[in-house]
Write an enzyme that holds these catalytic residues in place. Structure first.
Site, PDB file in Angstrom:
ATOM      1  N   LEU A 146       0.836  -1.209   0.000  1.00 37.91           N
ATOM      2  CA  LEU A 146       0.000   0.000   0.000  1.00 37.91           C
ATOM      3  C   LEU A 146       0.867   1.253   0.000  1.00 37.91           C
ATOM      4  CD1 LEU A 146      -2.596  -1.269   2.643  1.00 37.91           C
ATOM      5  CD2 LEU A 146      -2.826  -1.265   0.151  1.00 37.91           C
ATOM      6  N   PRO A 147       0.264   2.413  -0.314  1.00 35.89           N
ATOM      7  CA  PRO A 147       1.091   3.622  -0.444  1.00 35.89           C
ATOM      8  C   PRO A 147       1.852   4.033   0.823  1.00 35.89           C
ATOM      9  CG  PRO A 147      -1.057   3.958  -1.470  1.00 35.89           C
ATOM     10  CD  PRO A 147      -1.121   2.635  -0.746  1.00 35.89           C
ATOM     11  N   THR A 152       6.392   0.797   1.846  1.00 32.17           N
ATOM     12  CA  THR A 152       7.408   1.620   2.520  1.00 32.17           C
ATOM     13  C   THR A 152       6.666   2.558   3.470  1.00 32.17           C
ATOM     14  OG1 THR A 152       8.738   1.560   0.521  1.00 32.17           O
ATOM     15  CG2 THR A 152       9.333   3.199   2.172  1.00 32.17           C
ATOM     16  N   LYS A 209      15.342   0.574   4.168  1.00 36.45           N
ATOM     17  CA  LYS A 209      14.674   1.101   2.965  1.00 36.45           C
ATOM     18  C   LYS A 209      14.789   2.629   2.894  1.00 36.45           C
ATOM     19  CE  LYS A 209      11.900   1.462  -0.562  1.00 36.45           C
ATOM     20  NZ  LYS A 209      12.420   1.247  -1.909  1.00 36.45           N
ATOM     21  N   LYS A 252       7.297  11.155   0.134  1.00 34.21           N
ATOM     22  CA  LYS A 252       6.931  10.465   1.397  1.00 34.21           C
ATOM     23  C   LYS A 252       8.159   9.799   2.013  1.00 34.21           C
ATOM     24  CE  LYS A 252       5.976   6.352   1.011  1.00 34.21           C
ATOM     25  NZ  LYS A 252       5.632   4.970   0.721  1.00 34.21           N
TER      26      LYS A 252
HETATM   27  P1  NAD Z   1       0.510   2.558  -6.247  1.00 34.67           P
HETATM   28  O1  NAD Z   1      -0.112   3.826  -5.835  1.00 34.67           O
HETATM   29  O2  NAD Z   1       0.740   2.265  -7.693  1.00 34.67           O
HETATM   30  O3  NAD Z   1      -0.329   1.314  -5.641  1.00 34.67           O
HETATM   31  C1  NAD Z   1      -0.955   1.308  -4.392  1.00 34.67           C
HETATM   32  C2  NAD Z   1      -2.250   0.493  -4.530  1.00 34.67           C
HETATM   33  O4  NAD Z   1      -2.836   0.347  -3.237  1.00 34.67           O
HETATM   34  C3  NAD Z   1      -3.294   1.161  -5.429  1.00 34.67           C
HETATM   35  O5  NAD Z   1      -3.712   0.242  -6.423  1.00 34.67           O
HETATM   36  C4  NAD Z   1      -4.422   1.525  -4.459  1.00 34.67           C
HETATM   37  O6  NAD Z   1      -5.694   1.447  -5.069  1.00 34.67           O
HETATM   38  C5  NAD Z   1      -4.245   0.451  -3.412  1.00 34.67           C
HETATM   39  N1  NAD Z   1      -4.842   0.762  -2.116  1.00 34.67           N
HETATM   40  C6  NAD Z   1      -4.727   1.891  -1.375  1.00 34.67           C
HETATM   41  N2  NAD Z   1      -5.408   1.767  -0.213  1.00 34.67           N
HETATM   42  C7  NAD Z   1      -5.957   0.523  -0.217  1.00 34.67           C
HETATM   43  C8  NAD Z   1      -6.744  -0.209   0.706  1.00 34.67           C
HETATM   44  N3  NAD Z   1      -7.138   0.307   1.878  1.00 34.67           N
HETATM   45  N4  NAD Z   1      -7.132  -1.459   0.363  1.00 34.67           N
HETATM   46  C9  NAD Z   1      -6.745  -2.006  -0.809  1.00 34.67           C
HETATM   47  N5  NAD Z   1      -5.990  -1.364  -1.736  1.00 34.67           N
HETATM   48  C10 NAD Z   1      -5.606  -0.115  -1.431  1.00 34.67           C
HETATM   49  O7  NAD Z   1       1.893   2.464  -5.444  1.00 34.67           O
HETATM   50  P2  NAD Z   1       3.161   1.528  -5.772  1.00 34.67           P
HETATM   51  O8  NAD Z   1       4.092   2.259  -6.680  1.00 34.67           O
HETATM   52  O9  NAD Z   1       2.690   0.169  -6.108  1.00 34.67           O
HETATM   53  O10 NAD Z   1       3.858   1.534  -4.312  1.00 34.67           O
HETATM   54  C11 NAD Z   1       3.363   0.759  -3.225  1.00 34.67           C
HETATM   55  C12 NAD Z   1       4.374   0.824  -2.105  1.00 34.67           C
HETATM   56  O11 NAD Z   1       5.640   0.321  -2.568  1.00 34.67           O
HETATM   57  C13 NAD Z   1       4.638   2.250  -1.593  1.00 34.67           C
HETATM   58  O12 NAD Z   1       4.799   2.217  -0.196  1.00 34.67           O
HETATM   59  C14 NAD Z   1       5.935   2.635  -2.297  1.00 34.67           C
HETATM   60  O13 NAD Z   1       6.663   3.608  -1.566  1.00 34.67           O
HETATM   61  C15 NAD Z   1       6.650   1.294  -2.363  1.00 34.67           C
HETATM   62  N6  NAD Z   1       7.623   1.140  -3.468  1.00 34.67           N
HETATM   63  C16 NAD Z   1       7.323   1.527  -4.739  1.00 34.67           C
HETATM   64  C17 NAD Z   1       8.270   1.348  -5.747  1.00 34.67           C
HETATM   65  C18 NAD Z   1       7.999   1.763  -7.177  1.00 34.67           C
HETATM   66  O14 NAD Z   1       8.947   1.771  -7.976  1.00 34.67           O
HETATM   67  N7  NAD Z   1       6.774   2.082  -7.554  1.00 34.67           N
HETATM   68  C19 NAD Z   1       9.499   0.765  -5.450  1.00 34.67           C
HETATM   69  C20 NAD Z   1       9.772   0.345  -4.154  1.00 34.67           C
HETATM   70  C21 NAD Z   1       8.811   0.542  -3.150  1.00 34.67           C
END
Ligand code: NAD
Length: 296
Positions: A65-66, A99, A174, A248
């Site tokens: 999740l975000p 994260t 991280k 963030k």
């Molecule tokens: P994103 O915004 O693409 O995906 C998050 C998903 O969570 C969305 O589909 C949203 O609808 C869903 N969501 C939010 N609240 C919810 C809930 N209560 N129940 C169910 N679903 C819910 O974000 P992302 O890029 O996939 O990143 C996710 C995490 O991974 C973050 O913490 C980010 O910092 C970390 N991260 C991302 C990357 C990257 O390259 N994108 C790399 C490493 C770590």
């Protein structure tokens, strides 16, 4: 085969869940966005209508999740609604790969232990490409037994799996990594833009620096200058990894630095630049779009 509930099917969670399906696990998925659930369903997942429905019969729950507030709401509940932990059977393993801040990790881990559940913070590095290829790096915090239980599951999604220490240690690793990444991405952007302003071809300059001491991950695999390689920069900065998420992470790093008395002058400067990028309305662009601040 083990049944896994996967919650949060965004840029990272979607491909991670897909790799679990490919490895033969039974995967039950939920996201607030129904299209994300449908896409995974088409690839063999069981689509669920709520987190509780996804966790029905699951031995492992994974969340991607975000931010901390989403993780806290999912597991502990919010607005009078009960959280997911209350309905999980004893012995269930909870893996949060998002994260998030250490405080939320400690709160959720404490609630898990009261209910006889094991929890690991297991944030990842590598970006969307590594999530798709199953080559993520996992940084885990929690007990050794929890870590050993999680290993075969994480191995279906990643190549490098580390046990960083107790609860929260994965998140500290991280935030250190992402602060370095932000500084590196800004430095790489500055060098490429200055070269371009001086008449150099960004592709040629990239090739030179890749064989010189400026070589780094952003330059090699995630070049921020459009047209140099197949990276978000060449797709109009479609994420990838959003500016909002990097901002963030830098907020988490600066809070940690404050509480540990660490001096991070470049980390603070990076945080200010990513905030500036958010203020101009670019929060949902890829984080490599920081280069645009330099060529206005
Ligand atoms: P994103 O915004 O693409 O995906 C998050 C998903 O969570 C969305 O589909 C949203 O609808 C869903 N969501 C939010 N609240 C919810 C809930 N209560 N129940 C169910 N679903 C819910 O974000 P992302 O890029 O996939 O990143 C996710 C995490 O991974 C973050 O913490 C980010 O910092 C970390 N991260 C991302 C990357 C990257 O390259 N994108 C790399 C490493 C770590």
């Amino acid at each position: 085969m083990t049944t896994i509930a996967f919650i949060g099917l965004g840029n990272m969670g979607g491909p991670m869940a897909l790799n679990l399906i490919k490895s033969g696990f039974t995967v039950r998925v939920f996201d607030l966005v129904p299209e994300a659930v449908n896409t995974l369903q088409q690839h063999g997942a069981h689509g669920a209508t709520s987190p509780g429905d996804a966790a029905n019969g699951a031995e492992i729950v994974i969340s991607m999740l975000p931010a901390g507030k989403h993780v806290s709401a999912l597991y502990l509940g919010s607005g009078g609604e009960e959280g997911l932990l209350a309905s999980l059977p004893k012995g269930c393993l909870v893996l949060d790969c998002s994260t998030i801040d250490e405080e939320t990790v400690q709160t959720v881990a404490g609630a898990c232990s009261k209910l006889g559940l094991e929890m690991l913070d297991a944030p990842v590095s590598g970006g969307v490409a590594a999530a798709q290829q199953g080559t993520l790096t996992f940084m885990c915090g929690g007990s050794e037994t929890g870590f050993q239980r999680a290993r075969p599951i994480l191995a279906a999604m990643g190549k490098n799996i580390f046990h960083a220490g107790a609860h929260g240690a994965g998140q500290v690793a991280k935030m250190c990594n992402n602060m370095l990444l932000a500084i590196q991405m800004i430095g790489t952007s500055e060098a490429l833009q200055m070269g371009a302003n001086s008449g150099l071809e960004p592709r040629t300059l990239s090739e030179i620096m890749l064989k010189s001491s400026g070589r780094n991950w952003s330059l090699e695999l995630y070049n921020p200058y459009p047209g140099v390689m197949d990276s978000p920069a060449s797709r109009n900065y479609t994420p990838g990894f959003m500016v909002d998420l990097m901002a963030k992470d830098l907020g988490l790093a600066t809070a940690n630095a404050k509480s540990t008395g660490s001096k991070i002058p470049l980390g603070e400067q990076a945080a200010a630049l990513y905030r500036q990028k958010q203020e101009v309305g670019d929060g949902r662009k890829d984080f490599s779009s920081i280069l645009e601040l330099l060529n206005d």
